[in-house]
Scaffold this active site. Structure first.
Site, PDB file in Angstrom:
ATOM      1  N   GLN A  49      -9.251 -29.809  34.383  1.00  0.00           N
ATOM      2  CA  GLN A  49      -8.622 -28.509  34.134  1.00  0.00           C
ATOM      3  C   GLN A  49      -8.324 -28.253  32.656  1.00  0.00           C
ATOM      4  O   GLN A  49      -8.152 -27.106  32.260  1.00  0.00           O
ATOM      5  CB  GLN A  49      -7.337 -28.389  34.959  1.00  0.00           C
ATOM      6  CG  GLN A  49      -7.621 -28.424  36.454  1.00  0.00           C
ATOM      7  CD  GLN A  49      -6.366 -28.317  37.292  1.00  0.00           C
ATOM      8  OE1 GLN A  49      -5.777 -29.334  37.651  1.00  0.00           O
ATOM      9  NE2 GLN A  49      -5.942 -27.117  37.611  1.00  0.00           N
ATOM     10  N   HIS A  69     -22.417 -25.724  37.778  1.00  0.00           N
ATOM     11  CA  HIS A  69     -23.687 -25.493  37.073  1.00  0.00           C
ATOM     12  C   HIS A  69     -24.810 -25.104  38.033  1.00  0.00           C
ATOM     13  O   HIS A  69     -25.720 -24.374  37.665  1.00  0.00           O
ATOM     14  CB  HIS A  69     -24.088 -26.739  36.267  1.00  0.00           C
ATOM     15  CG  HIS A  69     -23.132 -27.032  35.141  1.00  0.00           C
ATOM     16  ND1 HIS A  69     -23.028 -28.257  34.535  1.00  0.00           N
ATOM     17  CD2 HIS A  69     -22.216 -26.237  34.523  1.00  0.00           C
ATOM     18  CE1 HIS A  69     -22.094 -28.219  33.591  1.00  0.00           C
ATOM     19  NE2 HIS A  69     -21.587 -27.004  33.573  1.00  0.00           N
ATOM     20  N   ASP A  82     -16.207 -26.324  31.655  1.00  0.00           N
ATOM     21  CA  ASP A  82     -17.049 -26.875  30.578  1.00  0.00           C
ATOM     22  C   ASP A  82     -16.272 -27.045  29.267  1.00  0.00           C
ATOM     23  O   ASP A  82     -16.444 -28.028  28.557  1.00  0.00           O
ATOM     24  CB  ASP A  82     -18.255 -25.962  30.301  1.00  0.00           C
ATOM     25  CG  ASP A  82     -19.327 -26.098  31.366  1.00  0.00           C
ATOM     26  OD1 ASP A  82     -19.130 -26.878  32.322  1.00  0.00           O
ATOM     27  OD2 ASP A  82     -20.374 -25.413  31.249  1.00  0.00           O
ATOM     28  N   ARG A 107       2.271 -36.455  32.253  1.00  0.00           N
ATOM     29  CA  ARG A 107       1.372 -36.844  33.340  1.00  0.00           C
ATOM     30  C   ARG A 107      -0.018 -36.289  33.063  1.00  0.00           C
ATOM     31  O   ARG A 107      -0.191 -35.080  32.918  1.00  0.00           O
ATOM     32  CB  ARG A 107       1.884 -36.303  34.678  1.00  0.00           C
ATOM     33  CG  ARG A 107       0.938 -36.559  35.851  1.00  0.00           C
ATOM     34  CD  ARG A 107       1.485 -35.927  37.125  1.00  0.00           C
ATOM     35  NE  ARG A 107       0.709 -36.240  38.295  1.00  0.00           N
ATOM     36  CZ  ARG A 107       0.027 -35.335  39.013  1.00  0.00           C
ATOM     37  NH1 ARG A 107       0.025 -34.060  38.675  1.00  0.00           N
ATOM     38  NH2 ARG A 107      -0.659 -35.699  40.081  1.00  0.00           N
ATOM     39  N   HIS A 152      -7.992 -37.111  39.899  1.00  0.00           N
ATOM     40  CA  HIS A 152      -7.560 -35.730  40.143  1.00  0.00           C
ATOM     41  C   HIS A 152      -8.829 -34.907  40.439  1.00  0.00           C
ATOM     42  O   HIS A 152      -9.164 -33.982  39.721  1.00  0.00           O
ATOM     43  CB  HIS A 152      -6.777 -35.198  38.943  1.00  0.00           C
ATOM     44  CG  HIS A 152      -5.912 -34.012  39.244  1.00  0.00           C
ATOM     45  ND1 HIS A 152      -4.547 -33.994  39.022  1.00  0.00           N
ATOM     46  CD2 HIS A 152      -6.206 -32.785  39.752  1.00  0.00           C
ATOM     47  CE1 HIS A 152      -4.049 -32.806  39.361  1.00  0.00           C
ATOM     48  NE2 HIS A 152      -5.040 -32.056  39.806  1.00  0.00           N
ATOM     49  N   ASN A 196      -4.391 -37.775  43.402  1.00  0.00           N
ATOM     50  CA  ASN A 196      -3.610 -36.540  43.377  1.00  0.00           C
ATOM     51  C   ASN A 196      -4.021 -35.661  44.546  1.00  0.00           C
ATOM     52  O   ASN A 196      -5.205 -35.323  44.699  1.00  0.00           O
ATOM     53  CB  ASN A 196      -3.862 -35.764  42.086  1.00  0.00           C
ATOM     54  CG  ASN A 196      -3.197 -34.397  42.127  1.00  0.00           C
ATOM     55  OD1 ASN A 196      -1.974 -34.289  42.069  1.00  0.00           O
ATOM     56  ND2 ASN A 196      -3.994 -33.334  42.290  1.00  0.00           N
ATOM     57  N   GLU A 197      -3.060 -35.271  45.360  1.00  0.00           N
ATOM     58  CA  GLU A 197      -3.249 -34.317  46.452  1.00  0.00           C
ATOM     59  C   GLU A 197      -4.473 -34.604  47.325  1.00  0.00           C
ATOM     60  O   GLU A 197      -5.433 -33.825  47.319  1.00  0.00           O
ATOM     61  CB  GLU A 197      -3.330 -32.881  45.912  1.00  0.00           C
ATOM     62  CG  GLU A 197      -2.047 -32.396  45.301  1.00  0.00           C
ATOM     63  CD  GLU A 197      -1.935 -30.869  45.247  1.00  0.00           C
ATOM     64  OE1 GLU A 197      -2.918 -30.187  45.597  1.00  0.00           O
ATOM     65  OE2 GLU A 197      -0.863 -30.380  44.872  1.00  0.00           O
ATOM     66  N   ASN A 339       3.915 -33.431  45.077  1.00  0.00           N
ATOM     67  CA  ASN A 339       3.626 -32.097  44.550  1.00  0.00           C
ATOM     68  C   ASN A 339       4.175 -31.094  45.548  1.00  0.00           C
ATOM     69  O   ASN A 339       3.853 -31.158  46.739  1.00  0.00           O
ATOM     70  CB  ASN A 339       2.118 -31.854  44.404  1.00  0.00           C
ATOM     71  CG  ASN A 339       1.521 -32.625  43.236  1.00  0.00           C
ATOM     72  OD1 ASN A 339       2.216 -33.343  42.528  1.00  0.00           O
ATOM     73  ND2 ASN A 339       0.220 -32.478  43.036  1.00  0.00           N
ATOM     74  N   TYR A 341       5.133 -26.820  45.982  1.00  0.00           N
ATOM     75  CA  TYR A 341       5.106 -25.484  45.390  1.00  0.00           C
ATOM     76  C   TYR A 341       5.782 -24.423  46.248  1.00  0.00           C
ATOM     77  O   TYR A 341       6.464 -23.558  45.740  1.00  0.00           O
ATOM     78  CB  TYR A 341       3.646 -25.043  45.141  1.00  0.00           C
ATOM     79  CG  TYR A 341       3.001 -25.710  43.962  1.00  0.00           C
ATOM     80  CD1 TYR A 341       2.371 -26.948  44.084  1.00  0.00           C
ATOM     81  CD2 TYR A 341       3.025 -25.120  42.707  1.00  0.00           C
ATOM     82  CE1 TYR A 341       1.784 -27.573  42.991  1.00  0.00           C
ATOM     83  CE2 TYR A 341       2.439 -25.736  41.605  1.00  0.00           C
ATOM     84  CZ  TYR A 341       1.828 -26.951  41.753  1.00  0.00           C
ATOM     85  OH  TYR A 341       1.257 -27.564  40.665  1.00  0.00           O
ATOM     86  N   GLU A 406       4.378 -32.479  40.470  1.00  0.00           N
ATOM     87  CA  GLU A 406       3.973 -31.097  40.193  1.00  0.00           C
ATOM     88  C   GLU A 406       4.914 -30.135  40.883  1.00  0.00           C
ATOM     89  O   GLU A 406       5.325 -30.363  42.027  1.00  0.00           O
ATOM     90  CB  GLU A 406       2.553 -30.797  40.694  1.00  0.00           C
ATOM     91  CG  GLU A 406       1.452 -31.305  39.825  1.00  0.00           C
ATOM     92  CD  GLU A 406       0.086 -30.838  40.299  1.00  0.00           C
ATOM     93  OE1 GLU A 406      -0.058 -29.693  40.783  1.00  0.00           O
ATOM     94  OE2 GLU A 406      -0.860 -31.648  40.191  1.00  0.00           O
TER      95      GLU A 406
HETATM   96  C1  NOJ Z   1      -2.075 -28.769  42.591  1.00  0.00           C
HETATM   97  C2  NOJ Z   1      -3.191 -29.406  41.851  1.00  0.00           C
HETATM   98  O1  NOJ Z   1      -2.954 -30.772  41.726  1.00  0.00           O
HETATM   99  C3  NOJ Z   1      -3.473 -28.781  40.506  1.00  0.00           C
HETATM  100  O2  NOJ Z   1      -4.727 -29.220  40.105  1.00  0.00           O
HETATM  101  C4  NOJ Z   1      -3.393 -27.278  40.607  1.00  0.00           C
HETATM  102  O3  NOJ Z   1      -3.744 -26.657  39.415  1.00  0.00           O
HETATM  103  C5  NOJ Z   1      -2.002 -26.876  41.024  1.00  0.00           C
HETATM  104  N1  NOJ Z   1      -1.730 -27.436  42.320  1.00  0.00           N
HETATM  105  C6  NOJ Z   1      -1.766 -25.369  41.118  1.00  0.00           C
HETATM  106  O4  NOJ Z   1      -2.568 -24.847  42.114  1.00  0.00           O
END
Ligand code: NOJ
Length: 502
Positions: A49, A69, A82, A107, A152, A196-197, A339, A341, A406
C-alpha cells in the site's frame, strides 16, 4: 453492556459545579482519559500500500503486481501499487513523519517478494534485506520500536503459481521466510505478527475481485487457505519459540480483524446469528490459536459439515485438523493483534453464494444507517462496538494481551479532517472504558494509517491517512492533516482530552 461513567470524587465535584453553572448541563462531566505510562502508541502501514518500487531493488513479482498488470482498471480510479506513496525511496521522510507524531512504535509489513523474489530461500535478495535494515535502523535511531507484519497479503506470484494458500505446502515456505526474518532482523525487532487479517486475504480465494489472486473458489478454496495459514502461523511461532526466543526475547502474534456483529434484535435467533457471524469471521482464526480447547469453533465445524453433506460433498468443505494439528496450533501466540473498524446489526438469514462462508454462517449483516458513514461504504463510526469487541475477545480468549494494530477512518483526503478526529476520539474513549472499567488488557494501539495509501479496490479514492499524499506529484508530497496533530498530543501525553470521554 452499557457504557458506565466512572465517578471519582474529583469528577463528582466537577460535575456538581457544572450542573450549578449551567442549566443545560444534562450530561456528567468526565475527567481526561489516562493511558498507562508504558502503553505503546503508533501508526501503521503495509508494504504494497505504500512502498511502490514494484520492480526495483531485486524485488520479485507479487500477486497484486500480477493481478493489476494483467487485469487493468480493477480499482475505482484505475490506480495500483506500482508507485503508491513511493515509500521505498521516501522511507526516511516517513520515519520523520512518524517521529513528529510522538509515536512509540511503527507498524510496517515486509514484502515477502522483496526478500525472496520467488518466495523460496534458494534466492535471498540482499538488496531487499538491506532495505528493511535501513528502515528498522532508522526507526530505532529515532527511538521508535518497529512492529513487523510478515505477511500483509502480497504473496510472491511464484507461490501463487503453485496454488497459493490453498496449497498446504505454503506453510513450509512461510516458515522458511520467517526464519530469514528472525535471522536478519530479530536482534532488533521485538514485535512480530505472522499474518494481517486472515479473513481479508482468504477472500482472495472466495471470489473477491479486488483482492489477489481473485480466484473464485468460494466455500472451498477459502477454507483450504485458512487451514494452511493457521499451520503456517503455528510453525513460525514454534520456530521462534524453539530457536530464537531465548536470545532475541521478542513476541510473536497474529493480527485478526474483528468487525463487530451485533444482534439486530433481542430475538434468540438473531443473538445466535450474530455470534455465528463473529465465529465464522474472527473465531475461524482466533479459536484454534487462543482457546484452551483449540480447533475451529464447534459451530463452524458443525455447520460446514452439515451443509457440505446436504450439498452432496463427500467430506466437509472445511479442512478439519487432526488432534495433533489442534495441539500444534493451540497456544501459539504471545498477544492478540486486533484490527477493528466498525460494527453491523445482524439478523438470522441467508446471504452469500452457494457454497460460501457467508451461507455457512447463516446470518445477514445490515447497516447502522444512523451512524456517520466514511468514504468507504463498509465503514461507519459505531464506537460502542469497539468496547464490545474488546470484551468479547477477553471472554473468548482469556489471558492474552491485546495489541490494537489497526483502527481508522476514511474520507476523500481533507486536510481539516474533523470526521477522522471525531472517530479517533470516540473509539479511543471506548477503548479506555474497556481497559479501565472492564479490565481489558490492551497494551498498544497503532492508528491506520500514517499515509493516504493505496486502499486496494478503491485505490486512492478512499483515504485513511493522517498525512495527505499528493499522488499527482512525482515526489508524492506528504502534508500533515489536522488528525495527525490531534493524535500526536494523545500519543505524547498518553491522555485523551476530557471532551472525548464518554
Ligand atoms: C485493513 C487492512 O489491513 C488494510 O490493508 C486496509 O487498508 C485497512 N483495513 C482499511 O481498509
Amino acid at each position: 453492556m452499557r457504557t458506565t461513567v466512572k465517578m471519582t470524587s474529583a469528577t463528582r465535584a466537577h460535575s456538581l459545579l457544572l450542573l450549578v453553572a449551567s442549566t443545560a448541563a444534562w450530561g456528567v462531566a468526565q475527567d481526561a482519559g489516562q493511558f498507562p505510562a508504558d502503553f505503546l502508541f503508533g501508526v501503521a502501514t503495509a508494504s504494497y500500500q505504500i512502498e511502490g518500487a514494484w520492480n526495483e531493488g531485486g524485488k520479485g513479482e507479487n500477486i497484486f503486481d500480477h493481478m493489476f498488470h494483467t487485469t487493468p482498471n480493477l480499482t475505482t480510479d484505475g490506480t495500483n501499487g506500482d508507485v503508491a506513496c513511493d515509500s521505498y525511496h521516501k522511507y526516511e521522510t516517513d520515519i520523520e513523519l512518524a517521529k513528529n507524531m510522538s509515536v512509540d512504535v511503527y507498524r510496517l509489513s515486509i514484502a515477502w517478494a522483496r526478500i525472496l523474489p520467488t518466495g523460496d530461500i534458494n534466492n535471498i535478495n540482499q538488496e531487499g534485506i538491506d532495505y528493511y535494515n535501513n528502515v528498522i535502523d532508522g526507526l530505532l535511531a529515532n527511538d521508535i520500536e518497529p512492529v513487523i507484519t510478515m505477511f500483509h497479503w502480497d504473496l510472491p506470484q511464484k507461490l501463487q503459481d503453485i496454488g497459493g494458500w490453498p496449497n498446504p505446502r505454503l506453510a513450509d515456505y512461510f516458515v522458511e521466510y520467517a526464519r530469514v526474518l528472525y535471522e536478519n532482523y530479530g536482534d532488533r525487532v521485538k514485535w512480530w505478527q505472522t499474518f494481517n487479517e486472515p479473513a481479508s486475504f482468504v477472500a482472495g480465494y472466495s471470489g473477491n475481485t479486488a483482492i489477489a489472486p481473485a480466484i473464485n473458489s468460494s466455500g472451498v478454496g477459502d477454507y483450504m487457505a485458512a487451514y494452511t495459514l493457521l499451520k503456517a502461523h503455528a510453525a513460525a511461532y514454534r520456530l521462534y519459540d524453539e530457536q530464537y526466543r531465548a536470545t532475541q526475547q521478542g513476541k510473536v502474534g497474529i493480527t485478526i480483524n474483528v468487525m463487530w456483529y451485533e444482534p439486530a434484535t433481542d430475538a434468540q435467533a438473531d443473538v445466535d446469528a450474530a455470534e455465528r457471524k463473529n465465529q465464522f469471521y474472527a473465531g475461524l482464526y482466533g479459536h484454534p490459536i487462543f482457546t484452551s480447547e483449540g480447533d475451529y469453533p464447534a459451530v463452524v465445524k458443525q455447520r460446514v459439515a452439515e451443509n457440505s453433506q446436504a450439498e452432496g460433498y463427500p467430506r466437509s468443505r472445511l479442512i478439519e485438523f487432526t488432534p495433533e494439528e489442534v495441539e500444534y496450533i493451540k497456544g501459539t501466540a504471545d498477544f492478540f493483534g486486533l484490527n477493528h473498524y466498525t460494527s453491523y446489526p445482524t439478523t438470522e438469514g441467508v446471504s452469500g453464494s452457494n457454497p460460501s462462508m457467508d451461507l455457512d454462517a447463516g446470518a445477514v449483516a445490515g447497516d447502522y444507517t444512523d451512524y456517520p458513514l466514511a468514504a468507504s461504504s463498509w465503514l461507519r463510526s459505531v464506537p460502542w462496538g469497539f468496547r464490545k469487541t474488546l470484551n468479547w475477545l477477553v471472554q473468548q480468549y482469556p489471558g492474552y494481551p491485546i495489541f490494537v494494530m489497526e483502527n481508522g477512518w476514511s474520507d476523500t483526503g481533507e486536510l481539516d479532517d474533523q470526521g477522522r478526529i471525531d472517530y479517533y476520539g470516540a473509539y479511543l474513549a471506548e477503548m479506555l472504558n474497556a481497559m479501565n472499567e472492564d479490565g481489558v488488557p490492551v497494551i498498544g494501539y497503532t492508528a491506520w494509517s500514517l499515509l493516504d495509501n493505496f486502499e486496494w479496490g478503491t485505490g486512492f479514492t478512499t483515504r485513511f491517512g493522517l498525512h495527505y499524499v499528493d499522488i499527482t506529484d512525482p515526489d508524492r508530497k506528504r502534508t500533515p492533516k489536522a488528525s495527525s496533530r490531534f493524535l500526536e498530543e494523545i500519543f505524547r501525553t498518553k491522555t485523551l482530552p476530557a471532551k472525548y470521554m464518554r
